[in-house]
Write an enzyme that holds these catalytic residues in place. Structure first.
Site, PDB file in Angstrom:
ATOM      1  N   LYS A 248       2.402   2.398   0.770  1.00 46.82           N
ATOM      2  CA  LYS A 248       3.607   1.667   1.190  1.00 46.82           C
ATOM      3  C   LYS A 248       3.235   0.203   1.307  1.00 46.82           C
ATOM      4  O   LYS A 248       2.078  -0.125   1.576  1.00 46.82           O
ATOM      5  CB  LYS A 248       4.088   2.167   2.553  1.00 46.82           C
ATOM      6  CG  LYS A 248       5.539   1.836   2.838  1.00 46.82           C
ATOM      7  CD  LYS A 248       6.444   2.911   2.282  1.00 46.82           C
ATOM      8  CE  LYS A 248       7.908   2.562   2.423  1.00 46.82           C
ATOM      9  NZ  LYS A 248       8.755   3.721   2.057  1.00 46.82           N
TER      10      LYS A 248
ATOM     11  N   ASP B 238      12.531   0.043  -0.973  1.00 41.06           N
ATOM     12  CA  ASP B 238      12.774   0.600   0.374  1.00 41.06           C
ATOM     13  C   ASP B 238      13.753  -0.383   1.011  1.00 41.06           C
ATOM     14  O   ASP B 238      14.458  -1.110   0.279  1.00 41.06           O
ATOM     15  CB  ASP B 238      11.458   0.732   1.164  1.00 41.06           C
ATOM     16  CG  ASP B 238      11.607   1.585   2.429  1.00 41.06           C
ATOM     17  OD1 ASP B 238      11.608   2.818   2.326  1.00 41.06           O
ATOM     18  OD2 ASP B 238      11.740   1.013   3.537  1.00 41.06           O
TER      19      ASP B 238
END
Ligand code: NDP
Ligand code: 2IT
Length: 453
Positions: free
Chosen positions: A126, A166
């Site tokens: 991430k 995201d």
């Protein structure tokens, strides 16, 4: 928590101070998996869990950029390469002022197990930045993305690490990031997912997280001989995940009645139909406006501003059958969970990552409702990213039906994996344990096979 789990958490807490979200995500997995470690002492001796909480690599970098007025700015960029046991690092990029190391470590940690559940070969990662895209021009966002990628490009690659979107990173940002990667590397590869359809993207990727979440919820209902017809559904957020959750709920006969953003929520008791949803999509994706504007167009609906200092969010006190939190982490606290249960909710499927606080999770599990943790129910987004990678490798594009069919099968398989793991470890019906155990066992097995990695 048992002795081992409590001692383990003490050590993780001591080593990762100031990272409450990361500790929360780890504690949840440890709580589910201590029973697995009791049954598999070899995994405990191999210190698999101790290795899993240590990212393989953390990259932190400076992102300088210039605004339209010529002012200089600097933000912080991150990429957490958490675990590559079952494939290249894979996971989104978040651009939001709240982004910090602990939040991205929690997201990367969750991603490892989620990606394992998809059945596809993807490790977990991430990244992102504390850059706030709100109120910025396209030119400012482009210059920021180019600067961010100028550093990130050294660390990623189609067989190494494949970022995606995201919060705050959608099609526009992926375009700017991909363009800069290509200039730097002189390579046209599947280094990012969520790309535009004309340049390597996959049909259904934008829809996949929301669609997948509703497919997962439909599986849970079907297991009880039920479906969405006549069910009132609460949805939070109004971004990518929320929009396509609403769309799929409409396809399957549900009635979505809410949407929100960080300012507050709209409640439309008549239901958000397709025409109203296309208004929301234009409002949020093209005009980049606020959800409060919905009531100017549809005055029978109500807008409720939400004061973040309130101890609960009144959205979750609206009587309903199902809830789809699709905004951000910890958006449902213990009080909200009690309100949801009191309001008649019997199904919660998480579109967001870790939207329920530990108190809320316990309340849902205790109440025995159908409760799907994000790492299972929102895995359709990254799964379809995996399908985009496959299409890029084969240099061809699948049809909408082909991708949607595969997504549906993957969500059904994830549902079965959760049910089976929960059954096998004596906690039938507990999707939290099922998801954590199934994801953990796959990654743990791969790490063990690969020696001391
Ligand atoms: P978007 O940026 O498209 O939308 C985010 C939405 O959530 C906006 O409505 C935003 O409101 C709201 N929101 C964000 N932060 C907060 C906050 N702190 N408080 C209240 N509302 C907030 O993001 P996505 O829809 O892509 O992501 C939503 C969630 O889903 C996240 O948890 C993400 O990690 C998760 N997720 C996303 C996937 C994907 O494929 N995109 C895949 C799996 C999970 P505002 O505009 O006011 O900020
Ligand atoms: O949280 C997530 O799973 C995502 N933001 C999607 C990640 C991806 O690589 O598609």
């Amino acid at each position: 928590m048992s002795g081992y789990a409590a001692e383990f958490m003490d050590a993780v807490r001591a080593k990762n101070p100031g990272e409450p979200e990361f500790l929360q995500a780890v504690a949840e997995v440890v709580e589910s998996c201590s029973i697995v470690l009791d049954r598999h002492p070899d995994l405990r001796e191999a210190r698999i869990l101790e290795r899993m909480v240590e990212p393989e690599r953390v990259i932190i970098f400076r992102v300088p950029w210039q605004d339209d007025a010529g002012e200089f700015h600097v933000n912080r960029g991150f990429r957490i390469e958490m675990n590559s046991a079952i494939g290249p690092y894979k996971g989104g990029l978040r651009f939001h002022p709240s982004v910090n190391l602990g939040i991205l470590k929690f997201l990367a940690f969750e991603q490892v197990y989620k990606n394992a559940l998809t059945t596809l070969p993807m490790g977990g990662g991430k990244g992102g930045s504390d850059f706030d895209p709100k109120g910025k021009s396209d030119g400012e966002v482009m210059r920021f993305c180019q600067s961010f990628m100028t550093e990130l490009a050294r660390h990623i690659g189609p067989d190494t690490d494949v970022p995606a979107g995201d919060i705050g990173v959608g099609g526009r940002e992926i375009g700017y990031l991909f363009g800069q990667y290509k200039r730097l590397k002189n390579e046209f590869t599947g280094v990012l997912t969520g790309k535009g359809l004309a340049w390597g993207g996959s049909l259904i990727r934008p829809e996949a997280t929301g669609y997948g979440c509703v497919y997962f919820a439909a599986e849970m209902l079907a297991a009880r001989g039920d479906d969405f017809h006549g069910k009132t559904c609460l949805v939070s957020g109004s971004g990518n995940v929320a929009q396509y959750t609403i769309e799929k709920l409409l396809d399957l006969g549900g009635t979505p009645v809410t949407a929100s953003d960080s300012g507050g929520f709209i409640h439309d008791p008549a239901g958000i139909d397709r025409e109203k949803l296309s208004y929301i999509m234009e409002l949020k994706n093209v005009r980049r406006g606020r959800i409060s504007e919905y009531v100017e167009r549809y005055p029978h609906a109500e807008y409720v501003p939400v004061d973040p200092s309130l101890d609960h969010n009144p959205l979750w006190a609206i009587p309903a059958d199902c809830a789809f939190p699709s905004a951000t982490q910890n958006e449902i606290n213990g009080t909200d969970a009690a309100n949801l249960l009191a309001g008649g909710v019997t199904l919660v499927a998480e579109g967001a990552n870790m939207p329920s606080s530990p108190d809320a999770v316990h309340a849902f599990v205790e109440a025995g409702i159908l409760y799907a943790p994000g790492k299972a129910s929102n895995a359709g987004g990254v799964a379809t990213s995996g399908l985009e990678m496959t299409q890029n490798s084969m240099r061809l594009n699948w049809s909408r039906d082909e991708v949607d069919g595969r997504l549906r099968t993957i969500m059904r398989d994830i549902h079965s994996a959760c049910v089976n793991a929960a059954d096998e470890y004596g906690t039938s019906g507990n999707y939290v344990n099922g998801a954590n155990i199934a994801g953990f066992l796959k990654v743990a097995g791969a790490m063990k096979d690969q020696g001391l990695v």
